[in-house]
Design a protein around this motif. Structure first.
Motif, PDB file in Angstrom:
ATOM      1  N   PHE A 109       0.854  -1.181   0.000  1.00 25.76           N
ATOM      2  CA  PHE A 109       0.000   0.000   0.000  1.00 25.76           C
ATOM      3  C   PHE A 109       0.893   1.234   0.000  1.00 25.76           C
ATOM      4  O   PHE A 109       1.731   1.402   0.880  1.00 25.76           O
ATOM      5  CB  PHE A 109      -0.924   0.030   1.227  1.00 25.76           C
ATOM      6  N   LEU A 110       0.716   2.088  -0.995  1.00 21.00           N
ATOM      7  CA  LEU A 110       1.517   3.304  -1.153  1.00 21.00           C
ATOM      8  C   LEU A 110       0.735   4.489  -0.606  1.00 21.00           C
ATOM      9  O   LEU A 110      -0.387   4.754  -1.046  1.00 21.00           O
ATOM     10  CB  LEU A 110       1.859   3.511  -2.627  1.00 21.00           C
ATOM     11  N   PRO A 144       5.483   4.041  -8.183  1.00 19.66           N
ATOM     12  CA  PRO A 144       5.203   3.352  -9.446  1.00 19.66           C
ATOM     13  C   PRO A 144       4.941   4.270 -10.639  1.00 19.66           C
ATOM     14  O   PRO A 144       4.391   3.850 -11.655  1.00 19.66           O
ATOM     15  CB  PRO A 144       3.954   2.541  -9.109  1.00 19.66           C
ATOM     16  N   LYS A 145       5.324   5.521 -10.555  1.00 15.62           N
ATOM     17  CA  LYS A 145       5.077   6.464 -11.661  1.00 15.62           C
ATOM     18  C   LYS A 145       5.754   5.984 -12.936  1.00 15.62           C
ATOM     19  O   LYS A 145       6.921   5.613 -12.930  1.00 15.62           O
ATOM     20  CB  LYS A 145       5.594   7.858 -11.280  1.00 15.62           C
ATOM     21  N   ARG A 146       5.005   6.002 -14.014  1.00 15.25           N
ATOM     22  CA  ARG A 146       5.550   5.595 -15.322  1.00 15.25           C
ATOM     23  C   ARG A 146       6.591   6.601 -15.807  1.00 15.25           C
ATOM     24  O   ARG A 146       6.616   7.748 -15.389  1.00 15.25           O
ATOM     25  CB  ARG A 146       4.435   5.508 -16.371  1.00 15.25           C
ATOM     26  N   LEU A 192       7.559  -7.069  -9.218  1.00 19.55           N
ATOM     27  CA  LEU A 192       6.786  -7.609  -8.095  1.00 19.55           C
ATOM     28  C   LEU A 192       5.352  -7.911  -8.519  1.00 19.55           C
ATOM     29  O   LEU A 192       4.786  -8.942  -8.142  1.00 19.55           O
ATOM     30  CB  LEU A 192       6.782  -6.619  -6.923  1.00 19.55           C
ATOM     31  N   LEU A 193       4.772  -7.011  -9.318  1.00 19.85           N
ATOM     32  CA  LEU A 193       3.425  -7.255  -9.844  1.00 19.85           C
ATOM     33  C   LEU A 193       3.401  -8.531 -10.681  1.00 19.85           C
ATOM     34  O   LEU A 193       2.497  -9.353 -10.541  1.00 19.85           O
ATOM     35  CB  LEU A 193       2.951  -6.065 -10.688  1.00 19.85           C
ATOM     36  N   ILE A 207      -0.535  -4.135  -5.604  1.00 21.13           N
ATOM     37  CA  ILE A 207      -0.100  -2.798  -5.208  1.00 21.13           C
ATOM     38  C   ILE A 207      -1.270  -1.834  -5.361  1.00 21.13           C
ATOM     39  O   ILE A 207      -1.883  -1.756  -6.428  1.00 21.13           O
ATOM     40  CB  ILE A 207       1.099  -2.310  -6.043  1.00 21.13           C
ATOM     41  N   ILE A 208      -1.532  -1.112  -4.265  1.00 21.52           N
ATOM     42  CA  ILE A 208      -2.557  -0.063  -4.284  1.00 21.52           C
ATOM     43  C   ILE A 208      -1.901   1.246  -3.878  1.00 21.52           C
ATOM     44  O   ILE A 208      -1.118   1.305  -2.937  1.00 21.52           O
ATOM     45  CB  ILE A 208      -3.717  -0.376  -3.314  1.00 21.52           C
TER      46      ILE A 208
END
Length: 121
Positions: free
Chosen positions: A40-41, A49-51, A68-69, A75-76
């Motif tokens: 949880f972020l 996780p920014k592209r 990891l995904l 991941i939220i």
């Protein structure tokens, strides 16, 4: 027997602190050992996780979390924290697989987790 679940809460962004790197190593190890992993972020952790990140002297955090995904982690990113930092749902700011949801999801995860670890200042 149910799979044990590790939940990681990350409150700091990448490249300023090592929390994202530590979380990555913990999550990768847990996945290898057969744990379910949920991340949880929260707060500045929503930058992880920014592209299209392009760090010059560091590993690309988003790419590490992408692995990891692929390994089965969930991941939220907190919706309020994400939008406050300019990562709006309509612009698809994150790598594929990261969900943007309410902090109430974290409460549900905590109830079902065997271990919860918070990383941040």
């Amino acid at each position: 027997m149910d799979k044990k679940i590790l939940t990681l809460v990350i409150t700091e962004g990448p490249y300023r602190h090592q929390y994202a790197d530590i979380a990555y190593e913990m999550a990768e190890s847990a996945l290898r050992k057969g744990y379910g992993v949920k991340i949880f972020l929260y707060m500045d952790g929503t930058h992880i996780p920014k592209r299209n990140q392009a760090p010059q002297s560091f590993p690309n955090t988003a790419e590490r979390f992408r692995s990891l995904l692929k390994g089965g982690a969930e991941i939220i990113s907190c919706i309020r924290c994400s939008t406050a930092r300019g990562h709006t749902c309509s612009e698809d700011p994150y790598i594929r697989g990261v969900q943007i949801k309410s902090v109430y999801e974290l409460a549900e995860w905590i109830k079902k987790s065997h271990k919860v670890i918070t990383l941040g200042c």
